[in-house]
Design a protein around this motif. Structure first.
Motif, PDB file in Angstrom:
ATOM      1  N   ARG A 196       0.825  -1.206   0.000  1.00  0.00           N
ATOM      2  CA  ARG A 196       0.000   0.000   0.000  1.00  0.00           C
ATOM      3  C   ARG A 196       0.868   1.267   0.000  1.00  0.00           C
ATOM      4  NH1 ARG A 196      -2.048  -2.785   4.248  1.00  0.00           N
ATOM      5  NH2 ARG A 196      -1.856  -1.053   5.711  1.00  0.00           N
ATOM      6  N   GLY A 197       1.986   1.193  -0.685  1.00  0.00           N
ATOM      7  CA  GLY A 197       2.830   2.367  -0.853  1.00  0.00           C
ATOM      8  C   GLY A 197       3.765   2.649   0.300  1.00  0.00           C
ATOM      9  N   ARG A 198       3.794   1.805   1.303  1.00  0.00           N
ATOM     10  CA  ARG A 198       4.639   2.061   2.466  1.00  0.00           C
ATOM     11  C   ARG A 198       6.068   1.568   2.283  1.00  0.00           C
ATOM     12  NH1 ARG A 198       0.778   0.575   7.651  1.00  0.00           N
ATOM     13  NH2 ARG A 198      -0.894   2.049   7.204  1.00  0.00           N
ATOM     14  N   GLY A 199       6.268   0.618   1.403  1.00  0.00           N
ATOM     15  CA  GLY A 199       7.591   0.044   1.236  1.00  0.00           C
ATOM     16  C   GLY A 199       7.953  -0.934   2.331  1.00  0.00           C
ATOM     17  N   ILE A 200       7.052  -1.128   3.266  1.00  0.00           N
ATOM     18  CA  ILE A 200       7.288  -1.983   4.429  1.00  0.00           C
ATOM     19  C   ILE A 200       6.159  -3.001   4.536  1.00  0.00           C
ATOM     20  CG2 ILE A 200       7.501  -2.026   6.945  1.00  0.00           C
ATOM     21  CD1 ILE A 200       8.496   0.847   6.818  1.00  0.00           C
ATOM     22  N   ILE A 201       6.521  -4.216   4.871  1.00  0.00           N
ATOM     23  CA  ILE A 201       5.510  -5.251   5.051  1.00  0.00           C
ATOM     24  C   ILE A 201       5.941  -6.151   6.208  1.00  0.00           C
ATOM     25  CG2 ILE A 201       6.567  -6.933   3.469  1.00  0.00           C
ATOM     26  CD1 ILE A 201       3.692  -7.484   2.450  1.00  0.00           C
ATOM     27  N   ARG A 202       4.975  -6.606   6.996  1.00  0.00           N
ATOM     28  CA  ARG A 202       5.276  -7.488   8.125  1.00  0.00           C
ATOM     29  C   ARG A 202       5.471  -8.912   7.619  1.00  0.00           C
ATOM     30  NH1 ARG A 202       4.767  -5.250  13.033  1.00  0.00           N
ATOM     31  NH2 ARG A 202       4.835  -7.298  14.006  1.00  0.00           N
ATOM     32  N   SER A 203       6.522  -9.546   8.081  1.00  0.00           N
ATOM     33  CA  SER A 203       6.826 -10.911   7.662  1.00  0.00           C
ATOM     34  C   SER A 203       7.680 -11.580   8.732  1.00  0.00           C
ATOM     35  CB  SER A 203       7.559 -10.921   6.317  1.00  0.00           C
ATOM     36  OG  SER A 203       8.786 -10.213   6.423  1.00  0.00           O
ATOM     37  N   GLN A 204       7.844 -12.895   8.583  1.00  0.00           N
ATOM     38  CA  GLN A 204       8.707 -13.636   9.504  1.00  0.00           C
ATOM     39  C   GLN A 204      10.152 -13.428   9.077  1.00  0.00           C
ATOM     40  OE1 GLN A 204       7.176 -15.014  11.981  1.00  0.00           O
ATOM     41  NE2 GLN A 204       8.881 -15.926  13.078  1.00  0.00           N
ATOM     42  N   ARG A 205      10.965 -12.903   9.988  1.00  0.00           N
ATOM     43  CA  ARG A 205      12.354 -12.604   9.677  1.00  0.00           C
ATOM     44  C   ARG A 205      13.255 -13.566  10.454  1.00  0.00           C
ATOM     45  NH1 ARG A 205      13.727  -6.403   9.482  1.00  0.00           N
ATOM     46  NH2 ARG A 205      15.158  -7.293   7.937  1.00  0.00           N
ATOM     47  N   VAL A 206      14.271 -14.082   9.784  1.00  0.00           N
ATOM     48  CA  VAL A 206      15.152 -15.108  10.362  1.00  0.00           C
ATOM     49  C   VAL A 206      16.610 -14.651  10.215  1.00  0.00           C
ATOM     50  CG1 VAL A 206      15.856 -17.526  10.300  1.00  0.00           C
ATOM     51  CG2 VAL A 206      13.492 -16.896   9.746  1.00  0.00           C
ATOM     52  N   PHE A 207      17.378 -14.796  11.300  1.00  0.00           N
ATOM     53  CA  PHE A 207      18.786 -14.398  11.290  1.00  0.00           C
ATOM     54  C   PHE A 207      19.625 -15.422  12.047  1.00  0.00           C
ATOM     55  CE2 PHE A 207      16.283 -10.524  11.065  1.00  0.00           C
ATOM     56  CZ  PHE A 207      16.886  -9.839  10.018  1.00  0.00           C
ATOM     57  N   ASP A 208      20.868 -15.596  11.618  1.00  0.00           N
ATOM     58  CA  ASP A 208      21.849 -16.423  12.330  1.00  0.00           C
ATOM     59  C   ASP A 208      22.746 -15.505  13.149  1.00  0.00           C
ATOM     60  OD1 ASP A 208      20.943 -18.851  11.276  1.00  0.00           O
ATOM     61  OD2 ASP A 208      22.154 -18.616   9.461  1.00  0.00           O
ATOM     62  N   VAL A 209      22.907 -15.832  14.433  1.00  0.00           N
ATOM     63  CA  VAL A 209      23.687 -14.999  15.349  1.00  0.00           C
ATOM     64  C   VAL A 209      24.798 -15.841  15.964  1.00  0.00           C
ATOM     65  CG1 VAL A 209      23.621 -13.527  17.389  1.00  0.00           C
ATOM     66  CG2 VAL A 209      21.636 -13.637  15.871  1.00  0.00           C
ATOM     67  N   ARG A 210      26.020 -15.347  15.889  1.00  0.00           N
ATOM     68  CA  ARG A 210      27.170 -16.039  16.465  1.00  0.00           C
ATOM     69  C   ARG A 210      27.674 -15.285  17.676  1.00  0.00           C
ATOM     70  NH1 ARG A 210      29.962 -20.431  17.847  1.00  0.00           N
ATOM     71  NH2 ARG A 210      32.146 -19.943  18.223  1.00  0.00           N
ATOM     72  N   LEU A 211      27.751 -15.986  18.831  1.00  0.00           N
ATOM     73  CA  LEU A 211      28.293 -15.396  20.050  1.00  0.00           C
ATOM     74  C   LEU A 211      29.716 -15.910  20.257  1.00  0.00           C
ATOM     75  CD1 LEU A 211      25.282 -15.735  22.545  1.00  0.00           C
ATOM     76  CD2 LEU A 211      25.852 -13.831  21.022  1.00  0.00           C
ATOM     77  N   PRO A 212      30.698 -15.024  20.369  1.00  0.00           N
ATOM     78  CA  PRO A 212      32.081 -15.471  20.582  1.00  0.00           C
ATOM     79  C   PRO A 212      32.267 -15.979  22.014  1.00  0.00           C
ATOM     80  CG  PRO A 212      31.952 -13.082  20.693  1.00  0.00           C
ATOM     81  CD  PRO A 212      30.582 -13.559  20.278  1.00  0.00           C
TER      82      PRO A 212
END
Length: 369
Positions: A196-212
């Motif tokens: 709807r012209g916002r350029g933003i949409i809600r979705s499931q976001r997934v990330f890999d995080v490494r802790l030293p």
């Protein structure tokens, strides 16, 4: 509570006639009706505000009363002596235009904050995690631009001249968010149908995080550009991940060292020998010297927290000597009674020997008297 600016909400000028107000309301209602966007709280709130604004501005009597109430700053009472606060408010409303900041067309995206909870072993030894959450991301159809692929680019809002704000009122004017562009300063000519012209949409976001190894509680990891997307070519925000460490059943961290308080039966403390001890790497056997006392601290070298140079701290084991309870009717009580009689014949406790010597000296002085 600040008085709402109904003209700004609908995106019309104060001089707008009834037909202009009606068209503006229909436009906002169409863009934010709850039936079209049932899961969008922002759309619901905008529709509510627009309905409230139309109810007032479409009624000549309510509109006249509302216009009168807008002539003075919120809460200003001219019947009372002026104060510094009153003067500041009048000055700010009269000259806010001069010192106000115009909004930039490019809007940087907001940061996203996430709390990652891990075990003490994960933090101390280092670990990898996959996190997922529902959040705002760039629309894949328009790639975050808000413009329908192949459509015309966004243009400056004619109602606020790109500032994102409109000035309303007479002598004591104030600035309010422009309702035509929703405070963005830009209007999509061909808005993307998906977002709807916002350029933003809600979705499931997934990330890999490494802790030293050696990560401490409260550490913040920043994934640059993985926050909410910017608007009209603005930079995206960041994903800020705060590390939370769950308490361990046995171990506590003290800088580069680990500490554990370990209960030890008094018999094992007297006899010594190997006992199992929990460490961050698992359970190990530790040698306890015979006759160790409660509160003694033993060290396990290299069982602490890794450092940046490839070394590791130590683990300190504080012994807490335990004595048996609820002995009535047990074989243990009989054995303890026998042990007590034997220890009186053969005093092996240093404190006990000193006590018996003092008691004998006292009895000797009493017999002479």
């Amino acid at each position: 509570m600040a008085r709402p600016d109904y003209y700004a909400i609908l995106g019309v000028a104060r001089s707008a006639d009834e037909s202009e107000i009606k068209r503006a309301y229909r436009r906002v209602a169409l863009e934010s009706h709850p039936d079209r966007f049932p899961d969008d709280d922002e759309a619901h709130e905008r529709f509510r505000e627009a309905s409230e604004a139309y109810e007032v501005l479409s009624d000549p009597l309510k509109r006249a009363r509302y216009d009168s109430s807008r002539l003075l700053p919120q809460g200003l009472d001219l019947t009372k002596p002026p104060t510094v606060a009153t003067a500041r408010e009048i000055f700010g409303n009269m000259f806010g235009d001069v010192f106000g900041n115009r909004r930039h067309k490019r809007r940087k995206g907001r940061d996203i904050r996430y709390t990652l909870t891990v075990t003490l072993a994960d933090a101390v030894l280092g670990s990898s995690h996959t996190i997922s959450f529902e959040g705002r991301g760039a629309c894949e159809v328009c790639e975050g631009s808000g413009t329908e692929p192949g459509g015309r680019e966004a243009v400056e809002c004619p109602n606020c001249a790109g500032s994102g704000e409109v000035k309303t009122g007479g002598l004591f004017s104030r600035r309010s968010k422009c309702g035509r562009c929703d405070g963005l300063g830009m209007i999509q000519q061909d808005p993307c149908a998906a977002c709807r012209g916002r350029g933003i949409i809600r979705s499931q976001r997934v990330f890999d995080v490494r802790l030293p190894p050696g990560t401490t509680a409260g550490t913040e990891k920043v994934l640059r550009g993985q926050g909410e997307p910017g608007r009209f070519g603005g930079e995206p925000g960041d994903l800020r991940i705060t590390v939370n460490v769950k308490p361990h059943q046995w171990l506590e961290r003290d800088g580069q060292n680990l500490v554990t308080k370990l209960p030890l039966p008094f018999t094992r403390a007297a006899l010594g020998g190997k006992i199992p001890v929990p460490t961050i790497d698992g359970w190990v056997d530790m040698e306890v010297p015979a006759g160790v006392q409660s509160g003694a601290k033993l060290r396990l070298r290299g069982k602490g927290v890794p450092d940046s140079r490839g070394g590791r701290g130590d683990q300190y084991v504080e012994l807490q000597i335990e004595t048996p309870k609820q002995l009535d009717g047990t074989r243990t009580k009989e054995l303890l009674l026998e042990l007590d009689r034997a220890m009186q014949r053969e005093p092996v406790l240093p404190g006990h020997r000193e006590l018996l010597a003092a008691l004998a000296a006292h009895d000797g002085r009493k017999h002479k008297n």
